[in-house]
Motif scaffolding. Structure first.
Motif, PDB file in Angstrom:
ATOM      1  N   SER A 156       0.851  -1.189   0.000  1.00  0.00           N
ATOM      2  CA  SER A 156       0.000   0.000   0.000  1.00  0.00           C
ATOM      3  C   SER A 156       0.884   1.234   0.000  1.00  0.00           C
ATOM      4  O   SER A 156       2.116   1.148  -0.001  1.00  0.00           O
ATOM      5  N   THR A 220      -9.838  -0.424  13.594  1.00  0.00           N
ATOM      6  CA  THR A 220      -8.998   0.050  12.487  1.00  0.00           C
ATOM      7  C   THR A 220      -7.826  -0.889  12.253  1.00  0.00           C
ATOM      8  O   THR A 220      -7.420  -1.140  11.109  1.00  0.00           O
ATOM      9  N   GLU A 223      -9.111  -3.770  10.202  1.00  0.00           N
ATOM     10  CA  GLU A 223      -9.368  -3.383   8.816  1.00  0.00           C
ATOM     11  C   GLU A 223      -8.068  -3.164   8.048  1.00  0.00           C
ATOM     12  O   GLU A 223      -7.936  -3.575   6.879  1.00  0.00           O
ATOM     13  N   THR A 224      -7.094  -2.525   8.694  1.00  0.00           N
ATOM     14  CA  THR A 224      -5.824  -2.254   8.027  1.00  0.00           C
ATOM     15  C   THR A 224      -5.102  -3.547   7.673  1.00  0.00           C
ATOM     16  O   THR A 224      -4.605  -3.710   6.553  1.00  0.00           O
ATOM     17  N   GLN A 227      -6.740  -5.232   4.782  1.00  0.00           N
ATOM     18  CA  GLN A 227      -6.514  -4.539   3.517  1.00  0.00           C
ATOM     19  C   GLN A 227      -5.104  -4.747   2.975  1.00  0.00           C
ATOM     20  O   GLN A 227      -4.874  -4.666   1.770  1.00  0.00           O
ATOM     21  N   SER A 230      -5.120  -7.405   0.393  1.00  0.00           N
ATOM     22  CA  SER A 230      -6.252  -7.376  -0.542  1.00  0.00           C
ATOM     23  C   SER A 230      -5.839  -7.802  -1.956  1.00  0.00           C
ATOM     24  O   SER A 230      -6.665  -8.314  -2.714  1.00  0.00           O
ATOM     25  N   ASN A 454      -4.216   3.868   8.211  1.00  0.00           N
ATOM     26  CA  ASN A 454      -5.537   3.608   7.642  1.00  0.00           C
ATOM     27  C   ASN A 454      -5.602   4.242   6.254  1.00  0.00           C
ATOM     28  O   ASN A 454      -4.598   4.717   5.727  1.00  0.00           O
ATOM     29  N   GLU A 455      -6.783   4.267   5.653  1.00  0.00           N
ATOM     30  CA  GLU A 455      -6.911   4.744   4.274  1.00  0.00           C
ATOM     31  C   GLU A 455      -6.573   6.218   4.128  1.00  0.00           C
ATOM     32  O   GLU A 455      -6.106   6.656   3.082  1.00  0.00           O
ATOM     33  N   SER A 456      -6.798   6.996   5.193  1.00  0.00           N
ATOM     34  CA  SER A 456      -6.568   8.442   5.098  1.00  0.00           C
ATOM     35  C   SER A 456      -5.235   8.875   5.689  1.00  0.00           C
ATOM     36  O   SER A 456      -4.942  10.064   5.732  1.00  0.00           O
TER      37      SER A 456
END
Length: 856
Positions: A156, A220, A223-224, A227, A230, A454-456
């Motif tokens: 990522s 979080t 989720e991280t 991902q 993924s 995280n995504e942000s």
């Protein structure tokens, strides 16, 4: 928290709330202002403490310690499983207002992002080195710089998944960063445990304070990690890699694994095959996609890093380079923990972020630069000297505590190798109130915060792990968590938090139904059952011996010889009474040693220690109630030690009752509460196998030798008493104490859960449930043939013939032969099960030892 809420809470007690300790010298006070009144966020806490009073606070302190002990919360577990160090927690929380926290949170996010960029630059473009922003000696001479990780694949935008920072407040109250943790940041699990405990012992205060919750941070994390893989799969297999049960933070590793729902594995549970990482389990090999590691960089791969490591997975680094497994944090991040980096961090921030550093670091000087070195040598008495390359042996030196001779020695060390040292300004740090021995005292504190990608960008845990020194004269070591107690950190909000929306995972039903356990876990549960049964059988027989020796009826030498010999045989602690007949008339010292000598193989205490050691290896598999019972068992063991300190006590059998009760409670809890999975199955196989072996051995050693009628009855009744069958025997056969009747109840009675046939029949059922290999086998497997043969041997036995005395040998030879045959078959069974289901693969062999020197 709103001012109206604070006023409402504070109004509960109108007594003046002033600081109970004097103002600190040159240090910020977290709780009290210069006027010695509680700061606004602290007023509800101080009011609650005042209301509870000394007795109430002490009661809650003791309750918190009990909860921590019952939860198995330990730190720096010693090799003795009887006395683990319980995690130290102060029940007065540290508090901070949300507005102040939000400013700190912004700075922490920037810092985590900056360290992510530093990692990617040092293992990528190396712009910082090329432009001279960071001296190359700091990187290339650092053992934590892994050249094998250069150009590593990142799944990522963010390479650094986790980041932790140690913070102190300076005299003005500003937060200062003293160090960063990037390899395997520990403490987040302890922070969650602290929150759980404090919210239980101070429920009203916690509920009314509107403290920001920690659940969102750990959601979080889930989720991280999902991902990260993924690109590999929609349902990744994620594991937590631990150094093992004797890692100082093993509790946290097991606690996080359970909380997040991931298997806890050791290096030996994983293997590299065909360019991928696999977990070895009963069901074969299962591919691993993400590894949340708690093992330091150098120990993760014996093939490319430290060849003498026993904690890693050979070939792991190559699989990570190919992108076939994701490691969080990635290997090589240990380099970022060097304190030398702090001296150049402001310039690095401007270079990589084009913005100033929001969170200042403690002023640092790298002695590899002449200007810095000159300053350090001239101001040594007011600085802290730290090794630029962290290791267990190298510790920080607080120069303001040293005399002139010691300062000269430090100066000589620095001059001998300037590149290896960093100096930092000494910041006393803020003080915070703690509850200690019935009063509130001030102690220096440090805060560790945690961030996860995280995504942000990054998500910061709303709180953290506060730690306080045990006295005002002690310093808190930021590298590890020892030598201090912890505190919960509350971020007080002005609004009530809404419940977190937890997304539902699209987990395939096949994966959801099968819990794949590492072979190591299964093996430890198997031996947990065996050691528990050994201890219980020895305890029961020992209690029976004590009752007979100290009873009102005469206990002849013939009966004494048989029972004491059986004790040596059952425990396996020989020669004992078998080859030392002089002990028969003076058995007290030998019996006391068989109870309380933990160094003696086969003793009751030794078996209990081994059982507890197995439990520590699979701590994540144990329920809360099981941990409570194990703690009670530890207490009973210590009570027995005290009772036996001067040899055999006056009423020795009573001191053993608590041990028997605890073992029965564990057995009952496992039988009634554990799911019937492979973990339960192998624990039961271990228990049943050991009970069958011990029962057969007991019958062989006590009933094979014929005795006069009175002595024979005493021995038979003693055996029945030791297996809780005497009352049933008397009801069934009244006073007819014939050996064949005893064999009927102890050998072939299926209604007796302690009979020999009951154990073997249960083993037959369990073997049917075990996973079978994919290889096609002709007929029954070896283990099934053995168990069926044992079952048939027992069922077909003629009890009257077994009880007959053979003229030539004057023994019950048929009974001896049958029991010996059953024992041999059961021992073969355990060997087959071990070879088939447990992992005995030897570790990788070193071709070249890492510490060899070249003698050319």
């Amino acid at each position: 928290m709103t001012e109206s809420t604070i006023a409402k809470l504070a109004a509960q007690d109108q007594a003046p709330l002033t600081a109970p300790y004097v103002a600190p010298d040159r240090a910020y006070d977290e709780a009290f202002s210069e006027t010695r009144q509680p700061r606004l966020p602290w007023q509800p806490v101080m009011s609650a403490v005042h209301q509870l009073g000394t007795e109430g606070m002490q009661d809650r302190h003791l309750r918190a310690q009990r909860i921590l002990r019952d939860d198995g919360a330990t730190y720096n577990l010693k090799s003795d499983p009887l006395s683990p160090n319980v995690w130290s927690l102060d029940i007065i929380p540290n508090v901070i207002d949300k507005s102040e926290w939000l400013n700190l949170e912004t700075a922490l996010k920037q810092r985590a992002h900056l360290f992510d960029l530093i990692y990617k630059d040092l293992y990528g473009e190396q712009r910082l080195l090329k432009e001279g922003v960071l001296p190359s000696e700091i990187v290339f001479s650092h053992p934590g710089f892994l050249r094998q990780c250069h150009g590593m694949h990142w799944p990522s935008e963010t390479a650094l998944t986790f980041h932790a920072v140690d913070l102190v407040r300076d005299q003005s109250g500003q937060f200062i960063a003293t160090g960063d943790r990037t390899q395997a940041p520990s403490g987040a699990g302890y922070a969650l445990e602290n929150r759980t405990v404090v919210s239980r012992v101070l429920p009203s205060l916690f509920r009314d304070s509107q403290t920001m919750r920690l659940a969102g941070f750990f959601q979080t994390v889930r989720e991280t990690l999902s991902q990260l893989a993924s690109d590999l799969t929609d349902s990744p297999r994620i594991v937590v890699l631990t150094p093992g049960a004797y890692s100082s933070t093993y509790f946290e590793q097991a606690y996080l694994a359970n909380h997040l729902g991931y298997p806890l594995v050791q290096g030996g549970d994983l293997t590299v095959r065909n360019g991928k990482v696999w977990m070895k389990s009963l069901n074969g090999l299962s591919r691993v996609d993400v590894i949340l590691r708690r093992v330091e960089d150098a120990y993760c791969d014996q093939a490319e890093l430290r060849s003498d490591s026993t904690l890693g997975v050979p070939g792991l680094l190559e699989v990570a380079r190919q992108g076939n497994v994701i490691i969080a944090n990635p290997l090589g991040t240990g380099l970022l923990e060097t304190p030398a980096l702090l001296a150049f961090l402001p310039q690095i921030s401007q270079t990589l972020l084009d913005e100033p550093l929001l969170l200042p670091s403690v002023t640092s000087y790298w002695c590899g630069e002449q200007e810095h070195l000159a300053y350090v040598l001239n101001n040594l008495h007011q600085l802290i000297i730290k090794p630029a390359f962290r290791s267990i042996d190298n510790k920080s030196i607080y120069c303001h505590q040293l005399d002139e001779k010691a300062l000269s020695e430090v100066r000589a060390k620095i001059l001998a190798d300037p590149v290896a040292y960093v100096a930092q300004d000494y910041i006393p740090g803020s003080v915070t109130p703690v509850w200690d021995n019935g009063e509130m005292l001030a102690r220096p504190c440090i805060l560790r915060t945690f961030s996860v990608a995280n995504e942000s960008g990054y998500c910061v845990m709303p709180g953290g792990l506060s730690r306080v020194a045990e006295s005002t004269a002690e310093a808190i070591v930021s590298k590890n968590l020892s030598g201090s107690r912890s505190k919960d950190m509350w971020v007080l909000s002005d609004t009530t938090e809404t419940d977190i929306d937890v997304p539902l995972d699209n987990l395939p039903i096949s994966q959801a139904q099968v819990a794949n356990l590492p072979s190591r876990v299964i093996e430890n549960l198997f031996w947990f059952g065996r050691y528990a049964e050994r201890a219980e059988m020895s305890l029961r027989l020992m209690r029976t011996i004590f009752k007979q020796l100290n009873g009102i009826d005469h206990f002849p030498i013939e009966s004494r010889e048989v029972l004491l010999g059986a004790m040596s045989e059952i425990s396996g602690s020989q020669p004992g009474f078998i080859e030392q007949p002089e002990l028969l008339m003076q058995p007290n010292d030998e019996l006391a040693a068989l109870v309380s000598d933990g160094q003696r193989v086969g003793s009751i205490k030794s078996n209990l220690q081994l059982m507890l050691a197995c439990a520590e290896q699979v701590k994540e598999m144990l329920s809360a109630d099981t941990r409570i019972i194990l703690n009670e068992l530890r207490d009973h063991i210590h009570s027995v030690d005290r009772a036996y300190v001067n040899g055999l006590p006056a009423v020795p059998e009573e001191s053993l009752d608590g041990l028997v009760t605890s073992l029965l409670a564990i057995s009952g809890l496992n039988h009634e509460s554990m799911l019937r999975g492979m973990d339960w199955m192998f624990q039961e196989i271990g228990r049943r196998t050991e009970r069958a072996l011990l029962t057969a051995n007991l019958l062989k050693t006590t009933l094979s030798k014929p005795l006069p009628s009175l002595q024979q009855q005493q021995v038979l009744e003693s055996v029945l008493l030791s297996v809780e069958a005497l009352i049933s025997f008397r009801r069934r056969y009244r006073t007819r104490a014939r050996v064949s009747y005893g064999l009927d109840l102890l050998m072939i009675d299926r209604s007796n859960p302690r009979s020999l046939i009951y154990q073997v029949d249960q083993l037959r059922k369990y073997l049917e449930e075990l996973p079978q290999s994919d290889q096609v086998s002709l007929g029954l497997s070896r283990e099934k043939r053995l168990i069926i043969k044992s079952l048939n041997d027992i069922q077909l036995a003629d009890l009257e013939s077994l009880a007959q005395i053979e003229e030539s040998t004057q023994t019950r030879a048929q009974l001896t032969e049958l029991m010996g045959q059953v024992i041999e078959q059961l021992e073969q069974l355990t060997t087959i099960i071990s070879d088939k289901y447990f992992d005995h693969t030897a570790g990788p062999q070193q071709l070249i030892k890492a510490k060899w020197k070249n003698n050319v």
